[in-house]
Design a protein around this motif. Structure first.
Motif, PDB file in Angstrom:
ATOM      1  N   LEU A 146      32.836  38.351  22.985  1.00  0.00           N
ATOM      2  CA  LEU A 146      34.119  38.925  22.587  1.00  0.00           C
ATOM      3  C   LEU A 146      34.069  39.456  21.157  1.00  0.00           C
ATOM      4  O   LEU A 146      34.612  40.527  20.858  1.00  0.00           O
ATOM      5  CB  LEU A 146      35.224  37.872  22.713  1.00  0.00           C
ATOM      6  CG  LEU A 146      35.540  37.347  24.119  1.00  0.00           C
ATOM      7  CD1 LEU A 146      36.542  36.206  24.041  1.00  0.00           C
ATOM      8  CD2 LEU A 146      36.058  38.461  25.016  1.00  0.00           C
ATOM      9  N   ASN A 177      38.016  42.379  26.436  1.00  0.00           N
ATOM     10  CA  ASN A 177      37.895  41.489  27.583  1.00  0.00           C
ATOM     11  C   ASN A 177      38.614  42.128  28.765  1.00  0.00           C
ATOM     12  O   ASN A 177      39.697  42.703  28.609  1.00  0.00           O
ATOM     13  CB  ASN A 177      38.510  40.115  27.294  1.00  0.00           C
ATOM     14  CG  ASN A 177      38.439  39.191  28.502  1.00  0.00           C
ATOM     15  OD1 ASN A 177      37.449  39.192  29.226  1.00  0.00           O
ATOM     16  ND2 ASN A 177      39.487  38.418  28.721  1.00  0.00           N
ATOM     17  N   ARG A 219      37.016  31.128  29.497  1.00  0.00           N
ATOM     18  CA  ARG A 219      37.507  32.319  28.812  1.00  0.00           C
ATOM     19  C   ARG A 219      38.593  31.974  27.799  1.00  0.00           C
ATOM     20  O   ARG A 219      38.610  32.515  26.689  1.00  0.00           O
ATOM     21  CB  ARG A 219      38.029  33.329  29.838  1.00  0.00           C
ATOM     22  CG  ARG A 219      36.939  33.890  30.743  1.00  0.00           C
ATOM     23  CD  ARG A 219      37.406  35.061  31.565  1.00  0.00           C
ATOM     24  NE  ARG A 219      38.388  34.703  32.573  1.00  0.00           N
ATOM     25  CZ  ARG A 219      38.092  34.216  33.773  1.00  0.00           C
ATOM     26  NH1 ARG A 219      36.830  33.989  34.096  1.00  0.00           N
ATOM     27  NH2 ARG A 219      39.033  33.955  34.649  1.00  0.00           N
TER      28      ARG A 219
END
Length: 406
Positions: free
Chosen positions: A135, A141, A211
């Protein structure tokens, strides 16, 4: 109370969305992957696998930079466009079995840290750290965290009303799924939805624990940059009765030096063992387990008087199987890392599981009954962690349709 925000998404132009969208990289066979990369120049796979043409092994840092550069190329070539103002999206996935409808938005890192957004799974530190680096370098994302909220009539009515409008996308995938996306841009709708979720005390992560943990780690690392987007991560909010939860079945390579008869005898301490022969048998309720061993199926029904079912965690079928069979009889301690156990999601047929045992690759297989969403919420409410591979949850998302930039 939950805080959600609209965001300035990056997304494909309508004429290219069906070409851009891609499944998760690992879902493709080598032949499928090669075909997509060789013959579809718009596939999002070109972004997430930019070193394909080079056919070489590269470091993560170099690969992430290549991902970033390829992503910028897609933007420069106008394959992607960016919203001028923050918006929400309603996203619907229709298959021949299920329809999933939810809201794409940004959810708050602060809510995640304060347990307004609740968790039920552990994460692997190396995976969290690697995705954090991804990221940080790529700056985007496209895989939302799947989060549930309590089913509510007023939200259902609002969603139904919004779906009367013309969608921005309507396309089908090779998996025979139809995807429909509506853009929610009116200030009154944005204000209503934001206020509505501010009245909801808790949200629950269904899928995407790594995530969300990576987003928090990135925020902690880079928060001094005052990047407002770091304070949120992209999520798909869906009513808790609209998710589909499948089990993860267990495959074991050996019987831990027990003979077949010794193993069956040991099982009788905690289970009523009922031979089913060639009848393909799956559990139909909690506290039942299917087993396939030496060419035959068995039904295992828990003897509740022999098992201490105190607390929410000990009532989970995955925990019961671990406590009564996998650990004490088969000697499996670490469900995440022991190479003697493998997992097959309940989306796969029992025939596939049977074939894996019949081939000699595995000695025995266990079939579980799916976890209910209320069990997941109870685990999260009690700050507990479910055993690894307890749930396989749908919907699963395509890459490249809606992108959150950081």
């Amino acid at each position: 109370m939950a805080k959600i925000i609209p965001f300035k998404a990056v997304r494909p132009t309508a004429d290219k969305v069906s070409l851009v969208t891609a499944r998760t990289y690992d879902d493709y066979s080598p032949a499928e992957l090669a075909a997509q990369l060789d013959f579809n120049p718009y596939s999002f796979l070109h972004i997430i696998n930019p070193g394909y043409a080079l056919q070489q092994k590269i470091t993560n840092e170099k690969r992430f930079k290549m991902v970033r550069n390829k992503y910028l190329d897609f933007k420069k070539d106008a394959v992607f466009k960016q919203e001028t103002d923050p918006v929400f999206y309603i996203y619907e996935i229709q298959s021949n079995k299920n329809t999933f409808t939810g809201i794409l938005c940004g959810t708050s890192i602060e809510d995640y840290q304060n347990n307004v957004i609740k968790k039920h799974e552990n994460t692997l530190e190396y995976r969290v750290d690697m995705f954090k680096d991804y990221l940080h370098v790529t700056g985007f994302n496209t895989e939302p965290v799947l989060i549930t909220y309590p089913n509510e009539t007023e939200l259902n009515t609002w969603l139904a009303d919004q779906k009367q409008n013309t969608p921005i996308y309507e396309f089908s995938t090779h998996k025979k799924e139809k995807h429909i996306v509506w853009r929610i841009a009116a200030p009154t709708d944005i204000a209503w939805l934001t206020q509505k979720f501010s009245t909801i005390p808790n949200l629950y992560i269904a899928d995407g624990h790594h995530r969300s943990a990576s987003a928090e780690m990135l925020y902690n690392q880079d928060k001094e940059t005052n990047n407002e987007n770091l304070k949120y991560f992209m999520s798909f909010l869906i009513a808790d009765d609209n998710v589909k939860i499948y089990e993860f079945n267990r495959l074991i390579h050996d019987l831990n030096n027990h003979s077949k008869q010794e193993f069956l005898n040991l099982l009788e301490k905690h289970f009523i063992v009922t031979p089913k022969g060639q009848e393909i048998w799956n559990p139909t309720q909690k506290f039942q387990f299917g087993m396939y061993l030496d060419g035959a199926f068995y039904a295992l029904t828990l003897k509740k008087e022999t098992y201490q079912m105190q607390g929410v965690l000990n009532q989970l079928d995955a925990q019961i199987l671990y406590d009564t069979v996998l650990h004490p009889i088969l000697g499996i301690g670490d469900l995440r890392n022991d190479d003697r156990i493998e997992y097959l999601p309940g989306t796969k047929s029992i025939t596939q599981l049977k074939e894996k045992v019949d081939s000699g690759q595995f000695e025995v297989a266990f079939m579980l009954y799916p976890v209910h969403i209320n069990e997941i919420k109870q685990i999260a409410d009690n700050h507990l962690i479910m055993p690894p591979k307890s749930t396989y949850i749908e919907p699963k998302f395509c890459n490249g349709v809606i992108i959150y930039e950081i």
